[in-house]
Structure formats: C-alpha cells, structure tokens
Design a protein around this motif. Structure first.
Motif, PDB file in Angstrom:
ATOM      1  N   PHE A  57       1.102  -1.390  -0.302  1.00 36.65           N
ATOM      2  CA  PHE A  57       0.203   0.308  -0.267  1.00 36.65           C
ATOM      3  C   PHE A  57       0.525   1.406  -0.210  1.00 36.65           C
ATOM      4  CE2 PHE A  57      -2.309  -2.647   2.752  1.00 36.65           C
ATOM      5  CZ  PHE A  57      -2.928  -3.626   1.434  1.00 36.65           C
ATOM      6  N   GLY A 103       1.486   5.709  -0.371  1.00 36.54           N
ATOM      7  CA  GLY A 103       0.870   6.865   0.283  1.00 36.54           C
ATOM      8  C   GLY A 103       1.387   8.118  -0.766  1.00 36.54           C
ATOM      9  N   GLY A 104       2.454   9.067  -0.148  1.00 40.59           N
ATOM     10  CA  GLY A 104       2.722   9.560  -0.171  1.00 40.59           C
ATOM     11  C   GLY A 104       4.268   9.270  -1.049  1.00 40.59           C
ATOM     12  N   GLY A 105       4.851   7.291  -0.466  1.00 41.21           N
ATOM     13  CA  GLY A 105       6.169   7.791  -0.866  1.00 41.21           C
ATOM     14  C   GLY A 105       7.280   8.198   0.155  1.00 41.21           C
ATOM     15  N   SER A 106       6.815   8.632   1.429  1.00 44.70           N
ATOM     16  CA  SER A 106       8.377   9.365   2.111  1.00 44.70           C
ATOM     17  C   SER A 106       8.396   8.611   3.787  1.00 44.70           C
ATOM     18  CB  SER A 106       7.032  10.959   2.317  1.00 44.70           C
ATOM     19  OG  SER A 106       6.308  10.434   3.096  1.00 44.70           O
ATOM     20  N   ASN A 107       8.807   7.021   3.137  1.00 48.94           N
ATOM     21  CA  ASN A 107       8.496   6.710   4.636  1.00 48.94           C
ATOM     22  C   ASN A 107       8.642   5.484   4.430  1.00 48.94           C
ATOM     23  OD1 ASN A 107       9.551   6.820   7.500  1.00 48.94           O
ATOM     24  ND2 ASN A 107       7.179   6.141   8.231  1.00 48.94           N
ATOM     25  N   PRO A 142       5.632  15.116   5.354  1.00 45.59           N
ATOM     26  CA  PRO A 142       5.138  14.873   3.815  1.00 45.59           C
ATOM     27  C   PRO A 142       4.261  13.253   4.759  1.00 45.59           C
ATOM     28  CG  PRO A 142       7.440  15.254   4.517  1.00 45.59           C
ATOM     29  CD  PRO A 142       6.456  15.374   5.835  1.00 45.59           C
ATOM     30  N   THR A 161       0.220  11.029   3.558  1.00 44.86           N
ATOM     31  CA  THR A 161      -0.598  10.933   3.710  1.00 44.86           C
ATOM     32  C   THR A 161      -1.719  10.848   4.272  1.00 44.86           C
ATOM     33  OG1 THR A 161      -1.207   8.900   2.634  1.00 44.86           O
ATOM     34  CG2 THR A 161      -0.912  10.218   0.938  1.00 44.86           C
ATOM     35  N   MET A 219      -0.012   4.273  10.565  1.00 43.12           N
ATOM     36  CA  MET A 219       1.299   3.756  10.653  1.00 43.12           C
ATOM     37  C   MET A 219       2.417   3.577  11.131  1.00 43.12           C
ATOM     38  SD  MET A 219       0.488   0.930   8.364  1.00 43.12           S
ATOM     39  CE  MET A 219       1.691  -0.028   8.336  1.00 43.12           C
ATOM     40  N   GLN A 220       2.995   4.504  11.785  1.00 44.57           N
ATOM     41  CA  GLN A 220       4.041   4.873  13.664  1.00 44.57           C
ATOM     42  C   GLN A 220       3.615   5.845  13.348  1.00 44.57           C
ATOM     43  OE1 GLN A 220       8.046   6.398  11.692  1.00 44.57           O
ATOM     44  NE2 GLN A 220       7.266   8.308  10.864  1.00 44.57           N
ATOM     45  N   GLY A 243       4.928  11.713  15.039  1.00 48.77           N
ATOM     46  CA  GLY A 243       4.868  12.417  15.839  1.00 48.77           C
ATOM     47  C   GLY A 243       5.998  13.238  15.452  1.00 48.77           C
ATOM     48  N   ILE A 271      -5.442   0.663   5.561  1.00 49.53           N
ATOM     49  CA  ILE A 271      -6.338   1.981   5.477  1.00 49.53           C
ATOM     50  C   ILE A 271      -6.930   2.859   4.900  1.00 49.53           C
ATOM     51  CG2 ILE A 271      -6.406   3.788   7.139  1.00 49.53           C
ATOM     52  CD1 ILE A 271      -3.815   2.597   8.699  1.00 49.53           C
ATOM     53  N   ARG A 289      10.514  23.987  10.103  1.00 46.94           N
ATOM     54  CA  ARG A 289      11.391  22.583   9.777  1.00 46.94           C
ATOM     55  C   ARG A 289      12.047  23.066   8.138  1.00 46.94           C
ATOM     56  NH1 ARG A 289       8.074  17.738  11.154  1.00 46.94           N
ATOM     57  NH2 ARG A 289       8.473  16.593   9.339  1.00 46.94           N
ATOM     58  N   ARG A 349      10.202   2.079   6.035  1.00 49.14           N
ATOM     59  CA  ARG A 349      10.062   0.596   5.875  1.00 49.14           C
ATOM     60  C   ARG A 349      11.190   0.443   4.909  1.00 49.14           C
ATOM     61  NH1 ARG A 349       4.351  -2.186   3.709  1.00 49.14           N
ATOM     62  NH2 ARG A 349       5.633  -3.772   3.097  1.00 49.14           N
TER      63      ARG A 349
HETATM   64  C1  LIG Z   1      11.262  15.573   5.118  1.00 51.27           C
HETATM   65  C2  LIG Z   1      11.024  14.188   6.044  1.00 51.27           C
HETATM   66  C3  LIG Z   1      10.166  14.721   7.423  1.00 51.27           C
HETATM   67  C4  LIG Z   1       9.563  13.892   7.661  1.00 51.27           C
HETATM   68  N1  LIG Z   1       9.317  14.684   9.230  1.00 51.27           N
HETATM   69  C5  LIG Z   1       8.363  13.158   9.714  1.00 51.27           C
HETATM   70  C6  LIG Z   1       7.949  13.783  11.392  1.00 51.27           C
HETATM   71  O1  LIG Z   1       7.929  14.411  11.854  1.00 51.27           O
HETATM   72  N2  LIG Z   1       7.632  12.875  12.213  1.00 51.27           N
HETATM   73  C7  LIG Z   1       6.954  11.845  11.546  1.00 51.27           C
HETATM   74  O2  LIG Z   1       6.519  11.195  12.042  1.00 51.27           O
HETATM   75  N3  LIG Z   1       7.372  11.056  10.623  1.00 51.27           N
HETATM   76  C8  LIG Z   1       8.321  12.137   9.714  1.00 51.27           C
HETATM   77  N4  LIG Z   1       8.385  11.490   8.048  1.00 51.27           N
HETATM   78  C9  LIG Z   1       7.842  10.172   8.044  1.00 51.27           C
HETATM   79  C10 LIG Z   1       6.861  10.478   6.971  1.00 51.27           C
HETATM   80  O3  LIG Z   1       6.188  11.837   6.023  1.00 51.27           O
HETATM   81  C11 LIG Z   1       6.029   9.705   7.716  1.00 51.27           C
HETATM   82  O4  LIG Z   1       5.973   8.726   8.256  1.00 51.27           O
HETATM   83  C12 LIG Z   1       4.550   9.743   7.091  1.00 51.27           C
HETATM   84  O5  LIG Z   1       3.003   9.215   7.060  1.00 51.27           O
HETATM   85  C13 LIG Z   1       4.589   8.796   5.940  1.00 51.27           C
HETATM   86  O6  LIG Z   1       2.991   8.865   4.724  1.00 51.27           O
HETATM   87  P1  LIG Z   1       3.398   8.571   3.005  1.00 51.27           P
HETATM   88  O7  LIG Z   1       1.956   8.625   2.574  1.00 51.27           O
HETATM   89  O8  LIG Z   1       4.187   8.618   2.379  1.00 51.27           O
HETATM   90  O9  LIG Z   1       3.973   6.651   3.797  1.00 51.27           O
HETATM   91  P2  LIG Z   1       4.438   5.454   2.511  1.00 51.27           P
HETATM   92  O10 LIG Z   1       5.805   6.243   2.647  1.00 51.27           O
HETATM   93  O11 LIG Z   1       3.643   5.674   1.148  1.00 51.27           O
HETATM   94  O12 LIG Z   1       4.006   4.816   3.490  1.00 51.27           O
HETATM   95  C14 LIG Z   1       4.577   4.224   4.863  1.00 51.27           C
HETATM   96  C15 LIG Z   1       4.059   3.110   5.589  1.00 51.27           C
HETATM   97  O13 LIG Z   1       2.744   3.531   5.423  1.00 51.27           O
HETATM   98  C16 LIG Z   1       2.304   2.322   4.347  1.00 51.27           C
HETATM   99  N5  LIG Z   1       0.879   2.575   4.116  1.00 51.27           N
HETATM  100  C17 LIG Z   1       0.802   4.072   3.592  1.00 51.27           C
HETATM  101  N6  LIG Z   1      -0.528   4.096   3.278  1.00 51.27           N
HETATM  102  C18 LIG Z   1      -1.019   3.446   3.846  1.00 51.27           C
HETATM  103  C19 LIG Z   1      -2.800   2.895   3.793  1.00 51.27           C
HETATM  104  N7  LIG Z   1      -4.136   3.830   3.430  1.00 51.27           N
HETATM  105  N8  LIG Z   1      -3.164   1.813   4.616  1.00 51.27           N
HETATM  106  C20 LIG Z   1      -2.256   0.831   5.100  1.00 51.27           C
HETATM  107  N9  LIG Z   1      -0.791   1.055   4.788  1.00 51.27           N
HETATM  108  C21 LIG Z   1      -0.298   2.369   4.787  1.00 51.27           C
HETATM  109  C22 LIG Z   1       3.199   1.831   3.531  1.00 51.27           C
HETATM  110  O14 LIG Z   1       2.879   0.151   3.558  1.00 51.27           O
HETATM  111  C23 LIG Z   1       4.016   2.139   4.447  1.00 51.27           C
HETATM  112  O15 LIG Z   1       4.910   0.783   4.958  1.00 51.27           O
HETATM  113  C24 LIG Z   1       8.875  12.222   7.855  1.00 51.27           C
HETATM  114  C25 LIG Z   1      10.076  12.524   5.969  1.00 51.27           C
HETATM  115  C26 LIG Z   1      10.201  13.556   5.127  1.00 51.27           C
HETATM  116  C27 LIG Z   1      10.340  13.613   3.893  1.00 51.27           C
END
Ligand SMILES: Cc1cc2nc3c(=O)[nH]c(=O)nc-3n(C[C@H](O)[C@H](O)[C@H](O)COP(=O)(O)OP(=O)(O)OC[C@H]3O[C@@H](n4cnc5c(N)ncnc54)[C@H](O)[C@@H]3O)c2cc1C
Length: 337
Positions: free
Chosen positions: A50, A52-56, A117, A119, A125-126, A129, A179, A221, A334
């Motif tokens: 799954f 989202g934004g691919g930022s983790n 960053p 969705t 998921m994590q 915070g 989710i 930030r 991840r």
């Molecule tokens: C510059 C920068 C700053 C950041 N600062 C913080 C911070 O201050 N605090 C913090 O906690 N994180 C931070 N992060 C990490 C990241 O932004 C968060 O973890 C964010 O929630 C990831 O969202 P995403 O949509 O990009 O997830 P993705 O990278 O797409 O996915 C992350 C995980 O969630 C799963 N996933 C995604 N969408 C779903 C769904 N709908 N249902 C089930 N599983 C799903 C994926 O399979 C993967 O395991 C930062 C990242 C960057 C690049």
C-alpha cells in the motif's frame, strides 16, 4: 480501475529512487477494490504494497508484486459533543493540507504535526509524531479493509496499539490492512504544546493559536529539514533508541552529556541524531548517498544514489553506533528489499 504493468515509482518515493512496480493500480474509491480483489485471485501469492506519498520508504529493489496507490479522498466534520469535534479524512488526502484544512475550520489539535509529508492513511502506521505531539493524541478511530477477506473494520484507539513510531498495522499485521479513512477527535478547548526549541521564539509573546503554532512549526521545519523535492530523503532515518533506566545509568557514566528523555513506561529515550553526530557522520557522503549537512539523522540522495547504496550507507552508520555505544539503531522508514 486499471492494473498497470512495470510502472516507475521514481516520482512516488521521496528518495527519488528509480525503481519499478511489477503491477500498479490507483485506488480512488472503495468500489474499485472489487476489480483489484477479483484480479488478485489469479495471483493469490503476489505480495502487495500500500503506497501513500512514499515519504517513509526505502526501495532497495524493484517491487515484484502489486503496488496499490491509495487515493481515497474525503474531508468531513462528522459530529461534535461538549468537548470534542470529530473530523474524518480519507486515506489519500495529503496530511499537511488536512492539518491546515482543520485549522481553517477552526479546529485545533493537529497543528504541531504540520508539514509532515505524506498522506492521512499512512499517519497511523507509525503513529507520526513531532514537536511533542503524536497522532494518537487526537485520534478517534480508523476504517480499514482486510486485504485477505475484503472485510471492513473499525479500529479504536486501543485496537491500533499506538507506540513510539509504531502501531498494530506496522508491527503486528503488516500488509494486511488497507487504511481507508481516519477520524480525529479534536478538543474544543485546545492544549498548546509550545515547549519545543524555536516555537516560543517564533510566537514572540503573541497569544498562541493553532494557525500561529502551525506557521511556527512550518518555519522551523523548513529551516531544519531538506525538501524532498530538492534533495531526496525520508526525514529521520533512524528511530530514537528506547533503553532501560539501568542501561542509561551505565552509559551516562561514560557519556555524561548524552541527551535522554525518561518515558512514562520507565524506559529512557536517547537521541539517535546525537549518537550519529558523535561519530562524525553529519554531512558525510559516499558517492550520492549521505547524511544531511544540517542533520545527521536524515539520510539523503544527492542525485543518483540507488536504494542499495543508501541502505549500505545506513548499515555502516548502524554498525558504527553498535561498536561505539553498544546500541542497535533501527530504521524508521520501511525498507523494501
Ligand atoms: C522531510 C521529511 C520529514 C518527515 N518528518 C516526519 C516527522 O516529523 N514525524 C514523523 O512521524 N514522520 C516524518 N516523516 C516520515 C513520513 O512523512 C511519515 O511517516 C508519513 O506518515 C508517511 O506518509 P506516506 O503517505 O508518504 O507513507 P508511505 O511512505 O507511502 O508509506 C509508509 C508506510 O505506510 C504504509 N501505508 C501507506 N498508506 C497506507 C494505507 N492507506 N493503508 C495501510 N498502509 C499504508 C505503507 O505500506 C508503508 O508501510 C518525514 C518524512 C520526510 C521526507
């Protein structure tokens, strides 16, 4: 809804890694799931991811299964009682835009999580915070779809088992629950979290408000963290280690300046950034894989690094912290191998 083949994920991960998904689809409505689940019967063992934004995420290789890009959209105010407003957002909504939308509606609670960053659907998921607040502090419930049975289920705060950068969905049943939406419980009488470096300075004695705090957090930030659109990264790459009070007491003898935060459960949280910094990693670089010059905890792609190179660089950091401090760092994103 179409299932596409061999799709590049370069613009869909914040490290900007040039990897491919063997199969790919975009889920914009829950109804679209019927097509995917039907299609999947032909490939019952195909792994699913799954997105989202691919930022983790750190893609060390192509993904050989099906990537489902979650694009479910919705923002609505569901209900209110004497103390709280209940607001629901679809999993595909941009996190920061949702925070700002809530603020525009006059609701506080999410402001310290501004500019993270990604969705809404990935936030639980994590248990994202920042600046003294975690998602769990304003979480009410979420709706998730069981990828195995297509059952829809509501998860309460307790059922999500939120912990530091962790949840039921991350540790107990990964890849099972998609989710679909998250409902927040936002307090009518907000409690401001202003203790973090830079926030009081930004406020300069002004009366706090959700918008002002959000603006402060955004400014802090932006000054501290690299913009993934300019320099590929996934934010903090390592989790802060949690150790026992006894273990911390031992370390403190050798490292009296080591920053530490006692936790409610008796454990002590250490700063992964400080540990890495002590070993001189800040700004280091091997080819295009490195750490950010202003923040040792942030792994960066200077342009053409591969996932393998970034992961090898991260392993070196892990190894050096293990050797010097006897502590095992864990990656926060991840890692997809
Ligand atoms: C510059 C920068 C700053 C950041 N600062 C913080 C911070 O201050 N605090 C913090 O906690 N994180 C931070 N992060 C990490 C990241 O932004 C968060 O973890 C964010 O929630 C990831 O969202 P995403 O949509 O990009 O997830 P993705 O990278 O797409 O996915 C992350 C995980 O969630 C799963 N996933 C995604 N969408 C779903 C769904 N709908 N249902 C089930 N599983 C799903 C994926 O399979 C993967 O395991 C930062 C990242 C960057 C690049």
């Amino acid at each position: 809804m179409k299932i596409l083949e061999n799709i590049s994920l370069k613009s869909l991960n914040s490290f900007g890694l040039d990897v491919k998904a063997r199969y790919f689809c975009t889920l914009a409505t829950l109804g679209g799931l019927r097509t995917v689940l039907q299609w999947r019967k032909t490939y019952p063992d195909l792994p699913v991811l799954f997105l989202g934004g691919g930022s983790n995420m750190l893609f060390v290789s192509d993904f050989r299964g099906l990537v489902v890009k979650v694009a479910l959209r919705e923002r609505s105010v569901l209900a209110e009682d004497q103390d709280y407003v209940y607001v629901r957002a679809g999993a595909g909504e941009n996190w920061h835009e949702t925070v700002r939308w809530a603020i525009e509606q006059g609701y506080a609670g999410l402001e310290n999580l501004s500019l993270i960053p990604g969705t809404v659907g990935a936030a639980p998921m994590q248990n994202i915070g920042a600046y003294g607040v975690e998602l769990k502090d304003c979480f009410h419930e979420l709706l998730a779809l069981d990828w195995q049975t297509a059952e829809l289920r509501h998860f309460s705060l307790e059922a999500c088992q939120f912990a530091y950068r962790d949840s039921y969905f991350k540790s107990i049943e990964p890849n099972r629950w998609l989710i679909a939406s998250v409902t927040f419980r936002l307090p009518k009488k907000p409690v401001w979290h202003l203790d973090y470096a830079g926030v009081p300075e930004y406020l300069k004695g002004q009366e706090p408000s959700a918008r002002l705090i959000s603006d402060a957090i955004m400014a802090i930030r932006q000054a501290k963290l690299p913009d993934p659109a300019v320099l590929g990264n996934a934010g903090s790459f390592f989790k802060n280690p949690l150790i026992s009070a006894e273990h911390y007491a031992q370390l403190k003898v050798t490292y009296p300046n080591m920053p530490a935060w006692p936790q409610a459960d008796g454990l002590v949280k250490l700063s992964a950034g400080w540990l890495i910094d002590q070993l001189g990693w800040k700004g280091k670089r091997v080819k295009d894989a490195g750490t950010y010059e202003k923040h040792a905890l942030v792994l960066v792609n200077h342009g053409t690094a591969t996932g393998t190179e970034l992961w090898a660089f991260a392993q070196e950091i892990i190894q050096s912290v293990q050797v010097r401090f006897g502590l095992a760092l864990e990656p926060e994103p991840r890692v997809i191998e």
